[in-house]
Scaffold this motif. Sequence first.
Motif, PDB file in Angstrom:
ATOM      1  N   UNK A 166     -24.152  -7.821  -8.832  1.00 34.94           N
ATOM      2  CA  UNK A 166     -23.663  -6.466  -8.523  1.00 34.94           C
ATOM      3  C   UNK A 166     -22.550  -6.802  -7.564  1.00 34.94           C
ATOM      4  N   UNK A 167     -21.449  -6.172  -7.905  1.00 31.84           N
ATOM      5  CA  UNK A 167     -20.309  -6.216  -7.130  1.00 31.84           C
ATOM      6  C   UNK A 167     -19.413  -4.976  -6.932  1.00 31.84           C
ATOM      7  N   UNK A 168     -19.092  -4.711  -5.830  1.00 29.44           N
ATOM      8  CA  UNK A 168     -18.371  -3.501  -5.465  1.00 29.44           C
ATOM      9  C   UNK A 168     -16.920  -3.915  -5.507  1.00 29.44           C
ATOM     10  N   UNK A 169     -16.127  -3.070  -6.361  1.00 30.71           N
ATOM     11  CA  UNK A 169     -14.931  -3.152  -6.713  1.00 30.71           C
ATOM     12  C   UNK A 169     -14.148  -1.851  -6.202  1.00 30.71           C
ATOM     13  N   UNK A 170     -12.922  -2.101  -5.607  1.00 26.92           N
ATOM     14  CA  UNK A 170     -11.883  -1.083  -5.264  1.00 26.92           C
ATOM     15  C   UNK A 170     -10.917  -0.771  -6.013  1.00 26.92           C
ATOM     16  N   UNK A 171     -10.296   0.357  -6.068  1.00 30.61           N
ATOM     17  CA  UNK A 171      -9.447   0.875  -6.796  1.00 30.61           C
ATOM     18  C   UNK A 171      -8.143  -0.096  -6.972  1.00 30.61           C
TER      19      UNK A 171
ATOM     20  N   UNK B 175     -10.421  -1.328 -11.910  1.00 33.57           N
ATOM     21  CA  UNK B 175     -10.832  -0.114 -11.468  1.00 33.57           C
ATOM     22  C   UNK B 175      -9.708   0.894 -11.252  1.00 33.57           C
ATOM     23  N   UNK B 176      -9.871   2.298 -11.995  1.00 31.67           N
ATOM     24  CA  UNK B 176      -8.804   3.091 -11.939  1.00 31.67           C
ATOM     25  C   UNK B 176      -9.267   4.091 -10.717  1.00 31.67           C
ATOM     26  N   UNK B 177     -10.495   4.438 -10.537  1.00 31.85           N
ATOM     27  CA  UNK B 177     -11.077   5.292  -9.149  1.00 31.85           C
ATOM     28  C   UNK B 177     -12.204   4.854  -8.832  1.00 31.85           C
ATOM     29  N   UNK B 178     -12.167   4.286  -7.699  1.00 27.51           N
ATOM     30  CA  UNK B 178     -13.283   3.612  -7.132  1.00 27.51           C
ATOM     31  C   UNK B 178     -13.739   4.062  -5.707  1.00 27.51           C
ATOM     32  N   UNK B 179     -14.813   3.557  -5.050  1.00 26.30           N
ATOM     33  CA  UNK B 179     -15.320   2.302  -5.319  1.00 26.30           C
ATOM     34  C   UNK B 179     -15.959   2.429  -6.599  1.00 26.30           C
ATOM     35  N   UNK B 180     -16.293   1.241  -7.474  1.00 26.57           N
ATOM     36  CA  UNK B 180     -17.026   1.015  -8.501  1.00 26.57           C
ATOM     37  C   UNK B 180     -17.904  -0.178  -8.365  1.00 26.57           C
ATOM     38  N   UNK B 181     -19.367   0.231  -8.691  1.00 23.53           N
ATOM     39  CA  UNK B 181     -20.273  -1.036  -8.786  1.00 23.53           C
ATOM     40  C   UNK B 181     -20.527  -1.475  -9.988  1.00 23.53           C
ATOM     41  N   UNK B 182     -20.490  -2.729 -10.219  1.00 25.01           N
ATOM     42  CA  UNK B 182     -20.508  -3.316 -11.434  1.00 25.01           C
ATOM     43  C   UNK B 182     -21.469  -4.276 -11.502  1.00 25.01           C
ATOM     44  N   UNK B 183     -22.344  -4.382 -12.536  1.00 23.21           N
ATOM     45  CA  UNK B 183     -23.138  -5.515 -12.744  1.00 23.21           C
ATOM     46  C   UNK B 183     -22.556  -6.527 -13.774  1.00 23.21           C
ATOM     47  N   UNK B 184     -22.717  -7.828 -13.341  1.00 26.36           N
ATOM     48  CA  UNK B 184     -22.294  -8.697 -14.232  1.00 26.36           C
ATOM     49  C   UNK B 184     -23.036  -9.902 -14.419  1.00 26.36           C
ATOM     50  N   UNK B 185     -23.347 -10.531 -15.597  1.00 23.12           N
ATOM     51  CA  UNK B 185     -23.893 -11.624 -15.679  1.00 23.12           C
ATOM     52  C   UNK B 185     -22.823 -12.804 -16.454  1.00 23.12           C
ATOM     53  N   UNK B 186     -22.710 -14.036 -15.815  1.00 20.40           N
ATOM     54  CA  UNK B 186     -21.650 -14.947 -16.229  1.00 20.40           C
ATOM     55  C   UNK B 186     -20.812 -15.152 -15.270  1.00 20.40           C
ATOM     56  N   UNK B 187     -19.588 -15.925 -15.851  1.00 11.00           N
ATOM     57  CA  UNK B 187     -18.617 -16.311 -14.896  1.00 11.00           C
ATOM     58  C   UNK B 187     -17.284 -15.179 -14.858  1.00 11.00           C
ATOM     59  N   UNK B 188     -16.850 -14.938 -13.854  1.00 13.30           N
ATOM     60  CA  UNK B 188     -15.918 -14.043 -13.523  1.00 13.30           C
ATOM     61  C   UNK B 188     -15.084 -14.405 -12.585  1.00 13.30           C
ATOM     62  N   UNK B 189     -13.705 -13.792 -12.485  1.00 13.50           N
ATOM     63  CA  UNK B 189     -13.099 -13.792 -11.318  1.00 13.50           C
ATOM     64  C   UNK B 189     -12.502 -12.280 -11.073  1.00 13.50           C
ATOM     65  N   UNK B 190     -12.403 -11.927  -9.603  1.00 16.89           N
ATOM     66  CA  UNK B 190     -12.066 -10.654  -9.072  1.00 16.89           C
ATOM     67  C   UNK B 190     -10.288 -11.080  -8.534  1.00 16.89           C
ATOM     68  N   UNK B 191      -9.746 -10.163  -9.069  1.00 21.16           N
ATOM     69  CA  UNK B 191      -8.214 -10.324  -8.833  1.00 21.16           C
ATOM     70  C   UNK B 191      -7.897  -8.995  -7.850  1.00 21.16           C
TER      71      UNK B 191
END
Length: 169
Positions: free
Chosen positions: A86-91, A153-169
Amino acid sequence: MKMNGTTMNKGKIGTVVTVMLAALLIGTGTSANNAEPGTAEDPLITKSYMDEKVAEIKAELRAELSADTGHGGGDGTTSGSSPMVVERLEEGQKLIGEAGTEIIVRTGQANGIIGPGGDGIPDVTAGNDIRGTNIPLNHLLLIPRSDGRGIEVIKGPSHVMIRGNYEIE
């Protein structure tokens, strides 16, 4: 090809083990016709030894099938799969997934990021593609290739569940 059930894999393993055992028995049977039982030419084996060897062959086959199909085990357990993170992403933040990455947007509002050829992200839940539009909450998305697809993310914060490889920019 990812499979939850393992009937196909168990069938393959069983068939391969049966063929290997038959070949072993036929091979020893033809060479042992003139040999005395219990000698080096016709060794006797115990059931426990045979069970051990069959288990080793099955483990090797499972490892090969796992490498070929991209999923672990082949026995129906989920211990070989990685857990969801689980990742928390901002706008304004972007999450870019690699091939095979699974994404579920739980809160907030996010749009899909299309690939360079205009390809969308498969929404497995709805059975359609997300092409730069709003992602419905709690829908499973699957990144097919490592080509820059993901979510923003357009309107945050957004909680996202992820499985696998990813990168946050």
